[in-house]
Design an enzyme around this catalytic site. Structure first.
Site, PDB file in Angstrom:
ATOM      1  N   GLY A 185      -1.592  -0.953 -12.404  1.00 29.71           N
ATOM      2  CA  GLY A 185      -1.170   0.051 -11.446  1.00 29.71           C
ATOM      3  C   GLY A 185      -0.286   0.941 -11.490  1.00 29.71           C
ATOM      4  O   GLY A 185       0.196   1.943 -12.260  1.00 29.71           O
ATOM      5  N   ILE A 203      -1.761  -9.423  -6.878  1.00 31.31           N
ATOM      6  CA  ILE A 203      -1.178  -8.945  -5.936  1.00 31.31           C
ATOM      7  C   ILE A 203      -1.347  -8.019  -5.098  1.00 31.31           C
ATOM      8  O   ILE A 203      -1.513  -6.817  -6.040  1.00 31.31           O
ATOM      9  CB  ILE A 203       0.421  -9.690  -5.432  1.00 31.31           C
ATOM     10  CG1 ILE A 203       1.098  -8.644  -6.297  1.00 31.31           C
ATOM     11  CG2 ILE A 203       0.150 -10.998  -5.443  1.00 31.31           C
ATOM     12  CD1 ILE A 203       2.522  -9.260  -6.525  1.00 31.31           C
ATOM     13  N   ASN A 204      -1.436  -7.028  -3.886  1.00 32.31           N
ATOM     14  CA  ASN A 204      -1.089  -6.059  -3.382  1.00 32.31           C
ATOM     15  C   ASN A 204       0.515  -6.165  -3.018  1.00 32.31           C
ATOM     16  O   ASN A 204       0.992  -6.392  -3.879  1.00 32.31           O
ATOM     17  CB  ASN A 204      -1.700  -5.298  -1.842  1.00 32.31           C
ATOM     18  CG  ASN A 204      -2.058  -4.240  -1.794  1.00 32.31           C
ATOM     19  OD1 ASN A 204      -0.814  -3.048  -2.039  1.00 32.31           O
ATOM     20  ND2 ASN A 204      -3.525  -3.304  -0.929  1.00 32.31           N
ATOM     21  N   GLY A 252       5.660  -2.319  -9.335  1.00 32.33           N
ATOM     22  CA  GLY A 252       6.164  -1.870 -10.601  1.00 32.33           C
ATOM     23  C   GLY A 252       6.459  -3.807 -11.494  1.00 32.33           C
ATOM     24  O   GLY A 252       6.264  -4.210 -10.614  1.00 32.33           O
ATOM     25  N   GLY A 267       2.907  -5.045 -11.815  1.00 31.49           N
ATOM     26  CA  GLY A 267       3.868  -4.832 -12.296  1.00 31.49           C
ATOM     27  C   GLY A 267       3.321  -5.554 -13.820  1.00 31.49           C
ATOM     28  O   GLY A 267       4.539  -5.297 -15.176  1.00 31.49           O
ATOM     29  N   LEU A 280      -2.395   4.978   3.337  1.00 29.17           N
ATOM     30  CA  LEU A 280      -4.237   5.157   2.459  1.00 29.17           C
ATOM     31  C   LEU A 280      -4.836   6.167   3.208  1.00 29.17           C
ATOM     32  O   LEU A 280      -5.824   6.804   3.516  1.00 29.17           O
ATOM     33  CB  LEU A 280      -5.216   3.955   3.953  1.00 29.17           C
ATOM     34  CG  LEU A 280      -4.779   2.554   3.139  1.00 29.17           C
ATOM     35  CD1 LEU A 280      -5.684   1.734   3.746  1.00 29.17           C
ATOM     36  CD2 LEU A 280      -4.723   2.877   1.742  1.00 29.17           C
ATOM     37  N   SER A 297      -6.015   0.564  -8.175  1.00 34.86           N
ATOM     38  CA  SER A 297      -5.885   1.696  -6.495  1.00 34.86           C
ATOM     39  C   SER A 297      -5.325   2.226  -6.054  1.00 34.86           C
ATOM     40  O   SER A 297      -4.249   0.993  -6.282  1.00 34.86           O
ATOM     41  CB  SER A 297      -7.052   0.766  -5.675  1.00 34.86           C
ATOM     42  OG  SER A 297      -7.166   1.329  -4.824  1.00 34.86           O
ATOM     43  N   CYS A 311      -3.091  -4.331   2.812  1.00 34.73           N
ATOM     44  CA  CYS A 311      -2.382  -2.874   2.640  1.00 34.73           C
ATOM     45  C   CYS A 311      -1.076  -2.963   4.313  1.00 34.73           C
ATOM     46  O   CYS A 311      -1.659  -3.085   5.185  1.00 34.73           O
ATOM     47  CB  CYS A 311      -2.972  -1.282   2.752  1.00 34.73           C
ATOM     48  SG  CYS A 311      -1.973  -0.324   3.282  1.00 34.73           S
TER      49      CYS A 311
HETATM   50  C1  LIG Z   1       0.915   4.750  -4.501  1.00 34.72           C
HETATM   51  C2  LIG Z   1      -0.138   3.477  -4.205  1.00 34.72           C
HETATM   52  C3  LIG Z   1      -1.141   3.824  -4.111  1.00 34.72           C
HETATM   53  C4  LIG Z   1      -1.780   2.178  -3.427  1.00 34.72           C
HETATM   54  N1  LIG Z   1      -2.986   2.127  -3.467  1.00 34.72           N
HETATM   55  C5  LIG Z   1      -4.079   1.461  -2.844  1.00 34.72           C
HETATM   56  C6  LIG Z   1      -5.004   1.857  -2.101  1.00 34.72           C
HETATM   57  O1  LIG Z   1      -5.015   2.234  -1.062  1.00 34.72           O
HETATM   58  N2  LIG Z   1      -5.605  -0.180  -1.752  1.00 34.72           N
HETATM   59  C7  LIG Z   1      -5.058  -0.960  -2.552  1.00 34.72           C
HETATM   60  O2  LIG Z   1      -5.614  -2.052  -2.571  1.00 34.72           O
HETATM   61  N3  LIG Z   1      -3.708  -0.690  -3.172  1.00 34.72           N
HETATM   62  C8  LIG Z   1      -3.169   0.179  -3.092  1.00 34.72           C
HETATM   63  N4  LIG Z   1      -2.328   0.219  -3.942  1.00 34.72           N
HETATM   64  C9  LIG Z   1      -1.951  -1.176  -4.275  1.00 34.72           C
HETATM   65  C10 LIG Z   1      -2.208  -1.098  -5.971  1.00 34.72           C
HETATM   66  O3  LIG Z   1      -3.121  -1.008  -6.366  1.00 34.72           O
HETATM   67  C11 LIG Z   1      -1.217  -2.349  -6.757  1.00 34.72           C
HETATM   68  O4  LIG Z   1      -1.742  -3.705  -6.251  1.00 34.72           O
HETATM   69  C12 LIG Z   1       0.343  -2.864  -6.541  1.00 34.72           C
HETATM   70  O5  LIG Z   1       1.105  -1.580  -6.927  1.00 34.72           O
HETATM   71  C13 LIG Z   1       1.018  -3.342  -7.587  1.00 34.72           C
HETATM   72  O6  LIG Z   1       0.495  -3.804  -8.883  1.00 34.72           O
HETATM   73  P1  LIG Z   1       1.870  -3.136  -9.800  1.00 34.72           P
HETATM   74  O7  LIG Z   1       2.828  -3.127  -9.466  1.00 34.72           O
HETATM   75  O8  LIG Z   1       0.709  -2.709 -11.320  1.00 34.72           O
HETATM   76  O9  LIG Z   1       1.574  -0.846  -9.208  1.00 34.72           O
HETATM   77  C14 LIG Z   1      -1.150   1.262  -4.259  1.00 34.72           C
HETATM   78  C15 LIG Z   1      -0.619   1.108  -4.766  1.00 34.72           C
HETATM   79  C16 LIG Z   1       0.830   2.459  -4.573  1.00 34.72           C
HETATM   80  C17 LIG Z   1       1.865   2.577  -5.564  1.00 34.72           C
END
Ligand SMILES: Cc1cc2nc3c(=O)[nH]c(=O)nc-3n(C[C@H](O)[C@H](O)[C@H](O)COP(=O)(O)O)c2cc1C
Length: 312
Positions: A274, A195-196, A221, A253, A76, A24, A133
């Site tokens: 993500g 995780i978020n 990341g 990440g 958001l 997301s 969030c």
């Molecule tokens: C720019 C951005 C916007 C995001 N928006 C949402 C969102 O609307 N809802 C949500 O549940 N997580 C959101 N996330 C969190 C990601 O879905 C994810 O949980 C988080 O980035 C960790 O994964 P990653 O390290 O692969 O990015 C967002 C992340 C980023 C970087």
């Protein structure tokens, strides 16, 4: 060449052709990334968080690169439910792959209303509640840090979702995510995603000002993968004991097929990609292909054999 492995998985009440979903907020509403992915390359996608009304989000600057990751304080920003239903969902529903709609409400009633209206859509396969969030004042992480609130918001969404599976996206900004996961499971969630992002900040030493207009933001990341793995492992172990039918979806990440495999070994039945999509818009498809190669090399006949296979 190793014989191919069956990559299909059942997770959180839905069937995926492979365990890799786009996460997301990092993949728009799918269409933006379609030039970069073969149709059907990934198991599906999780949409940007949808709220009842459109949201502008926070003022800029709202992203900044950091060592091995990035901070965001988007707040958001999204098109809102009406626009999503009229112009985003029809395209998404016509694509191969699962559609998981991430949703965000400022109150339990708003979560319930979103669950009711999205649950009624045939093109929606599952709902993912964002109770984690770090970048909004109402709802968001405020819900996600208290097991009682997680349970209440989950139960309200499950009651309205008209049978659509409800997943709950958990925050890492707690010392122990297990009580939150158990509360979601108890209230009827079919999966928890974790995780978020981790609450963080960046400072410009020259100006002595925070880099983000919101001052704080969420770290994502490669920097957060070890935290994600630890939390997925803790939660998967706890759920296996008390709620064995509730699944874990792992993220944080993931940049490669090996990273995805690590999350599955820790106990995730599916993973989400993500931040990787920002450095390479085709990352999710590449990661799905790498995971398939890894599974074949390991001599697995089904990707599901990886789940929780950690040797201690
Ligand atoms: C720019 C951005 C916007 C995001 N928006 C949402 C969102 O609307 N809802 C949500 O549940 N997580 C959101 N996330 C969190 C990601 O879905 C994810 O949980 C988080 O980035 C960790 O994964 P990653 O390290 O692969 O990015 C967002 C992340 C980023 C970087």
């Amino acid at each position: 060449m190793s014989p191919a492995c069956d990559m299909a998985v059942s997770v959180g009440g839905i069937d995926l052709t492979n365990p890799v979903l786009a996460a997301s907020g990092t993949f728009g509403y799918g269409q933006e990334y379609s030039p970069y992915l073969e149709p059907g390359a990934i198991g599906g996608l999780v949409t940007k968080g949808v709220s009842l009304k459109p949201r502008q989000g926070n003022p800029p600057p709202r992203i900044v690169e950091t060592a091995c990751g990035m901070l965001n304080a988007i707040g958001l920003a999204n098109v809102g439910l009406a626009e999503f239903l009229a112009h985003k969902l029809p395209w998404l529903a016509a694509q191969p792959g699962a559609v998981v709609v991430n949703l965000y409400g400022e109150s339990i009633d708003e979560f319930a209303e979103l669950a009711r209206r999205l649950g009624a859509q045939p093109g929606v396969d599952a709902l993912e509640l964002n109770v984690s969030c770090p970048n909004v004042k109402e709802g968001g992480m405020a819900f996600g840090c208290h097991p009682g609130a997680v349970g209440e918001v989950t139960a309200a969404a499950v009651a309205e979702a008209q049978g659509k599976p409800v997943w709950v996206k958990l925050t890492p900004n707690v010392s122990d995510p297990v009580p939150m996961a158990l509360a979601a499971a108890q209230a009827g969630a079919r999966a928890v995603s974790l995780i978020n992002t981790l609450l963080a900040m960046a400072i410009d030493a020259r100006t002595r000002r925070p880099v983000l207009a919101n001052v704080v933001g969420g770290l994502s990341g490669p920097a957060i993968k070890p935290v994600g793995l630890r939390m997925v492992w803790q939660v998967a172990k706890a759920l296996a004991q008390s709620h064995p039918t509730v699944d874990v979806v792992g993220l944080g990440g993931i940049m490669s097929g090996a990273d995805a495999a690590e999350y599955m070994i820790a106990g995730a039945r599916a993973v989400q990609v993500g931040t990787a999509s920002f450095t390479d818009p085709g990352a999710a498809g590449r990661i799905a292909a790498e995971l398939a190669d890894y599974c074949a090399e390991q001599g697995l006949s089904r990707a599901e054999e990886l789940v929780g296979s950690l040797r201690i």
